[in-house]
Motif scaffolding. Structure first.
Motif, PDB file in Angstrom:
ATOM      1  N   ILE A   1       5.299   8.267 -58.599  1.00 21.75           N
ATOM      2  CA  ILE A   1       6.621   8.845 -58.348  1.00 21.75           C
ATOM      3  C   ILE A   1       7.544   8.435 -59.481  1.00 21.75           C
TER       4      ILE A   1
ATOM      5  N   LEU B   1      11.612   9.783 -50.650  1.00 16.26           N
ATOM      6  CA  LEU B   1      10.524   8.807 -50.737  1.00 16.26           C
ATOM      7  C   LEU B   1       9.736   8.744 -49.428  1.00 16.26           C
TER       8      LEU B   1
ATOM      9  N   VAL C   1       5.574   3.548 -58.597  1.00 18.71           N
ATOM     10  CA  VAL C   1       6.926   4.087 -58.718  1.00 18.71           C
ATOM     11  C   VAL C   1       7.604   3.465 -59.933  1.00 18.71           C
TER      12      VAL C   1
ATOM     13  N   ALA D   1      12.420   1.905 -54.179  1.00 18.43           N
ATOM     14  CA  ALA D   1      11.153   2.187 -53.499  1.00 18.43           C
ATOM     15  C   ALA D   1      10.619   0.938 -52.804  1.00 18.43           C
TER      16      ALA D   1
END
Length: 437
Positions: free
Chosen positions: A34, A77, A2, A102
């Motif tokens: 992500i 998420l 992330v 995250a």
């Protein structure tokens, strides 16, 4: 993985995330990335080896960093982490809001977390103080921390008040095959100095603007090729106009990473005037292309290359950088260095497969550890400071409550699981490694 920073934006963090992910896939792992949406690039994209990238639409605040929301990222998420059956959340970059959020949400969900720091920050100005406090919050309950250099490790340990044993050093790497020297492409009539970087103040562009006219005045056969874009590009253009250096200073703008090799191999010297740098992947790429590197002696840069590949400026100042650049020019003119031999040395020094193997060890060490009870987690956050600690605890409690209600309204059973991309088995990989050895 992330991070706010990923392709199509070029940069060191972006390359690190991509190449590490690809090597982990080759080692039999399932990896997804992500990041936030870049223009029209939204939704899900699948790259080489089935590397899946989620481009989540979020408001970008500054230099591709998203606006910090703390909690609004959690529903999206959670859906992705459950859908992809994620075990470890690995965040990258201190200035990435998505990374920090995250890691917080991943811990709330009981997942293992890792953070990689790619930058150096100070302790005195307001921005650094706030950023360091945010880092302290995020890393209060992280599984492990990775830094790209020993200088970066010292900086991160101090900024986040970490136990040094909880921090490992795993450097960046390069794909050496993509940065082979081609000496026949460099001019025989003049010496070309290459600069490739984002044109921001922290990259030393103000220093570069002052240095170029002085070097051009001393050496009539020296030319500069500058690749990159940013707010300081106008300063370089004005400098070129003021000193009438249009024929000797070429500004080619931003280049894609696959074009970097072609630009570098037209030069003899790579100039890196950065004011702060945790590692400096671009100087490794330059040395691999057979360029003598001139750089400032700041941050983790002295750790990156052997002394025979670099000429260091004793300080990040105009006079020092001019002196070191003139020294490098003299070395090239007299043939006292053999940059063509640098590539074979770099190939043995920096390898993404080695980076992935060492990162895998970090994963193996944390994956079997037991998760702390909530009260223990809260006690870690409470130590964040007299006022900040209480705020940290409130944030975590609210996060746990949100997670409860998300599970109530969108239970795990209602989320479709994604099909896994076929990956090479670890047994085959281990056999290949044994054959190579």
């Amino acid at each position: 993985m992330v991070s706010d920073f990923f392709f199509p934006q070029p940069g060191g963090v972006e390359l690190h995330v991509y190449h590490l992910s690809q090597r982990l896939i080759n080692r039999g792992h399932s990896v997804v990335i992500i990041t936030h949406a870049y223009g029209n690039r939204t939704g899900i994209r699948t790259l080489t080896n089935g590397l899946k990238v989620y481009y989540v639409p979020f408001f970008v605040l500054y230099r591709e960093s998203t606006f910090p929301t703390v909690f609004s990222f959690f529903p999206v998420l959670r859906q992705i982490l459950i859908r992809e059956q994620i075990d470890i959340v690995h965040g990258h970059a201190s200035l990435s809001s998505m990374c920090h959020e995250a890691i917080l949400h991943g811990r709330t969900m009981g997942l293992k977390t890792v953070f990689t720091d790619h930058s150096l920050f100070g302790f005195a100005d307001t921005g650094s103080i706030l950023g360091n406090k945010l880092l302290k919050f995020t890393l209060s309950d992280v599984g492990h921390v990775i830094c790209v250099s020993h200088t970066c490790k010292e900086n991160t340990v101090l900024r986040a008040s970490l136990d040094p044993l909880q921090v490992s050093v795993i450097p960046n790497a390069v794909v050496s095959e993509n940065f082979r020297p081609e000496p026949e492409r460099a001019s025989k009539d003049h010496i070309t100095i290459i600069v490739i970087c984002r044109l921001f103040a922290n990259k030393g562009i103000d220093l570069l603007t002052a240095v170029i006219p002085r070097i051009c005045a001393i050496h009539k056969t020296v030319k500069f090729t500058i690749a990159g874009s940013g707010p300081k590009e106008i300063d370089l253009e004005q400098m070129r106009e003021k000193y009438r250096l249009q024929e000797r200073v070429e500004l080619i703008g931003g280049v894609r990473h696959e074009q970097v090799h072609d630009v570098m191999t037209t030069g003899h010297i790579y100039l890196h005037p950065s004011l702060t740098e945790a590692f400096g992947t671009v100087i490794v790429e330059a040395a691999s292309c057979g360029l003598l590197v001139v750089t400032t002696k700041v941050g983790g840069i002295p750790e990156v290359l052997p002394s025979h590949m670099t000429v260091f400026a004793s300080s990040p100042s105009e006079d020092s950088l001019v002196e070191s650049t003139l020294t490098a020019i003299k070395l090239i003119e007299n043939g006292e260095v053999k940059p063509s031999t640098f590539h074979d040395e770099i190939k043995d020094m920096y390898c993404w497969e080695d980076v992935a193997r060492r990162t895998e060890i970090v994963y193996d060490n944390i994956i079997h550890t037991k998760n702390d009870p909530l009260i223990v987690r809260l006690s870690k956050y409470y130590k964040g400071g007299p006022w900040a600690g209480k705020l940290f605890v409130v944030c975590v409690v609210v996060d746990v409550i949100i997670y409860f209600f998300l599970g109530l309204f969108w239970p795990v059973s209602s989320i479709d699981l994604a099909e896994k991309w076929p990956v090479k088995g670890l047994d085959v990989l281990n056999d290949e490694e044994e054959d190579n050895q």
